[in-house]
Design an enzyme around this catalytic site. Structure first.
Site, PDB file in Angstrom:
ATOM      1  N   SER A 126     -22.488  57.631 -11.010  1.00 11.04           N
ATOM      2  CA  SER A 126     -22.332  58.247  -9.690  1.00 11.04           C
ATOM      3  C   SER A 126     -23.024  59.594  -9.554  1.00 11.04           C
ATOM      4  O   SER A 126     -23.184  60.082  -8.424  1.00 11.04           O
ATOM      5  CB  SER A 126     -20.841  58.403  -9.357  1.00 11.04           C
ATOM      6  OG  SER A 126     -20.260  57.160  -9.064  1.00 11.04           O
ATOM      7  N   LYS A 135     -25.911  59.657  -7.196  1.00 10.36           N
ATOM      8  CA  LYS A 135     -25.703  59.647  -5.745  1.00 10.36           C
ATOM      9  C   LYS A 135     -26.096  60.968  -5.089  1.00 10.36           C
ATOM     10  O   LYS A 135     -26.517  60.986  -3.928  1.00 10.36           O
ATOM     11  CB  LYS A 135     -24.244  59.329  -5.443  1.00 10.36           C
ATOM     12  CG  LYS A 135     -23.779  57.963  -5.921  1.00 10.36           C
ATOM     13  CD  LYS A 135     -22.267  57.812  -5.760  1.00 10.36           C
ATOM     14  CE  LYS A 135     -21.779  56.486  -6.295  1.00 10.36           C
ATOM     15  NZ  LYS A 135     -20.297  56.367  -6.212  1.00 10.36           N
ATOM     16  N   TYR A 194     -29.235  50.333  -5.798  1.00 12.08           N
ATOM     17  CA  TYR A 194     -28.044  51.077  -6.199  1.00 12.08           C
ATOM     18  C   TYR A 194     -27.763  50.907  -7.694  1.00 12.08           C
ATOM     19  O   TYR A 194     -27.546  51.884  -8.418  1.00 12.08           O
ATOM     20  CB  TYR A 194     -26.855  50.616  -5.355  1.00 12.08           C
ATOM     21  CG  TYR A 194     -25.539  51.207  -5.758  1.00 12.08           C
ATOM     22  CD1 TYR A 194     -25.250  52.547  -5.512  1.00 12.08           C
ATOM     23  CD2 TYR A 194     -24.564  50.435  -6.384  1.00 12.08           C
ATOM     24  CE1 TYR A 194     -24.030  53.097  -5.882  1.00 12.08           C
ATOM     25  CE2 TYR A 194     -23.347  50.967  -6.747  1.00 12.08           C
ATOM     26  CZ  TYR A 194     -23.089  52.300  -6.506  1.00 12.08           C
ATOM     27  OH  TYR A 194     -21.882  52.833  -6.886  1.00 12.08           O
ATOM     28  N   TYR A 234     -14.369  62.744  -7.436  1.00  7.80           N
ATOM     29  CA  TYR A 234     -13.480  61.678  -6.968  1.00  7.80           C
ATOM     30  C   TYR A 234     -12.223  62.284  -6.323  1.00  7.80           C
ATOM     31  O   TYR A 234     -12.303  63.270  -5.602  1.00  7.80           O
ATOM     32  CB  TYR A 234     -13.132  60.722  -8.121  1.00  7.80           C
ATOM     33  CG  TYR A 234     -14.325  60.107  -8.795  1.00  7.80           C
ATOM     34  CD1 TYR A 234     -15.317  59.452  -8.065  1.00  7.80           C
ATOM     35  CD2 TYR A 234     -14.507  60.187 -10.176  1.00  7.80           C
ATOM     36  CE1 TYR A 234     -16.410  58.874  -8.670  1.00  7.80           C
ATOM     37  CE2 TYR A 234     -15.607  59.612 -10.805  1.00  7.80           C
ATOM     38  CZ  TYR A 234     -16.552  58.965 -10.045  1.00  7.80           C
ATOM     39  OH  TYR A 234     -17.641  58.404 -10.652  1.00  7.80           O
ATOM     40  N   VAL A 279     -18.799  57.615 -14.197  1.00  9.86           N
ATOM     41  CA  VAL A 279     -17.851  56.935 -15.070  1.00  9.86           C
ATOM     42  C   VAL A 279     -18.404  56.682 -16.475  1.00  9.86           C
ATOM     43  O   VAL A 279     -17.679  56.188 -17.338  1.00  9.86           O
ATOM     44  CB  VAL A 279     -17.354  55.609 -14.449  1.00  9.86           C
ATOM     45  CG1 VAL A 279     -16.512  55.878 -13.230  1.00  9.86           C
ATOM     46  CG2 VAL A 279     -18.516  54.677 -14.144  1.00  9.86           C
TER      47      VAL A 279
END
Length: 313
Positions: free
Chosen positions: A69, A72, A197, A249, A267
């Site tokens: 992530s 992103k 992605y 998160y 993660v």
């Protein structure tokens, strides 16, 4: 960084890493992507870099891991460069969700059915569709080149084992993708956009790569080591704001209080963070807490922030 702070870091960082490493066994390595479960649970490493090229590191900072992530943040920036703010934020919102990063609940319940922000899975999948390119491979190639540029490392590449593992087990992300398509959010073929992605999440880095990418953000889009402007300042501002409000998160508020720095976790156990105007930080600790963040990494950053008075707040 002042000479006094550098000296303190060089002296104390290895000790602080070992003190924080004890927390590794209080968490678990991610296993929902099977390839990630192979990471060493006891690993913890950090690299800190300033604008003059001075660096300090400790622990398992040479360990390779995938961005997950963390990627992103930078696909958001690339989509902004390609499309501008108005187009990007017609597809994704600007607010924290309060839900898990892979939730699709609010896509059904809250109109107009766009993802709440670019750092949850739904938002990042939508952002992936906005990257310029004639095909999914063209889009992915542009993303990889952009990451190589920011990291100053032309050898950055995908971890194809993680990529395959991620793609083969991505039932929930596929559901999100098709719901986004049905809501009129996703542009292009769903499987192609999911492939973009999966690929950017599987780009392999080390702590020093993350620290260099973070340093560009800390320097408002300029690479202080080369003197080149790589990202418009406005887009860095947007990215750092999302990192502060959504980057850790459902623990983003807690992290802001306890550490007080813009950050983005993944993660795989990676955390990218920075002290704006001063330096970039890359960290890895694959053992995760219940919120999906590196359990020892968060402990280490909290220790550093409190000992060195790093918090921006």
């Amino acid at each position: 960084m002042t000479t006094k702070e550098w000296n303190q870091l060089r002296k104390m960082l290895p000790q602080w890493v070992e003190e924080s490493r004890r927390h590794c066994f209080d968490g678990k390595v991610a296993s929902y992507i099977p390839e990630l479960s192979k990471a060493p649970i006891e690993a913890l490493g950090i690299h800190i870099l300033d604008g003059r090229g001075n660096a300090v590191s400790a622990g398992d900072c040479e360990l390779s891991f995938t961005m997950q992530s963390i990627s992103k943040v930078f696909t958001l920036i690339l989509a902004l460069i390609d499309n501008g703010e108005e187009a990007v934020f017609s597809k994704v919102g600007m607010e924290p969700t309060g839900d898990n990063f892979n939730s699709m609940l609010k896509l059904e319940l809250v109109q107009p059915g766009i993802p709440f922000n670019p750092l949850i899975n739904a938002g990042a999948i939508a952002i992936s569709s906005l990257i310029a390119g004639e095909s999914s491979l063209d889009k992915s190639a542009r993303v990889l080149r952009f990451f190589q540029l920011l990291a100053g490392n032309d050898s950055l590449d995908y971890d194809y084992d993680v990529y395959r593992s991620e793609s083969e087990t991505a039932n929930l992300n596929r559901s999100i993708g098709y719901l986004l398509k049905d809501n009129g959010v996703l542009e292009g073929d769903v499987e192609d956009m999911l492939d973009v992605y999966f690929r950017h999440c599987s780009i392999s880095v080390t702590c020093s790569d993350l620290a260099k990418m973070a340093l560009v953000l800390a320097s408002n889009g300029k690479d202080p080591l080369s003197g080149k402007k790589l990202i418009p300042r406005r887009y860095v501002q947007i990215a750092k704001t999302f990192m502060t409000t959504c980057g850790m998160y459902n623990a983003s508020g807690e992290f802001a209080i306890q550490v007080g720095l813009p950050a983005k976790s993944g993660v795989s156990g990676g955390i990218l963070t920075m002290l704006p105007g001063r330096y970039g930080i890359g960290l890895v600790g694959p053992s995760l807490n219940r919120k999906g963040n590196s359990i020892a990494g968060v402990e280490l950053l909290q220790k550093l922030s409190q000992q060195l008075d790093w918090s921006l707040f």
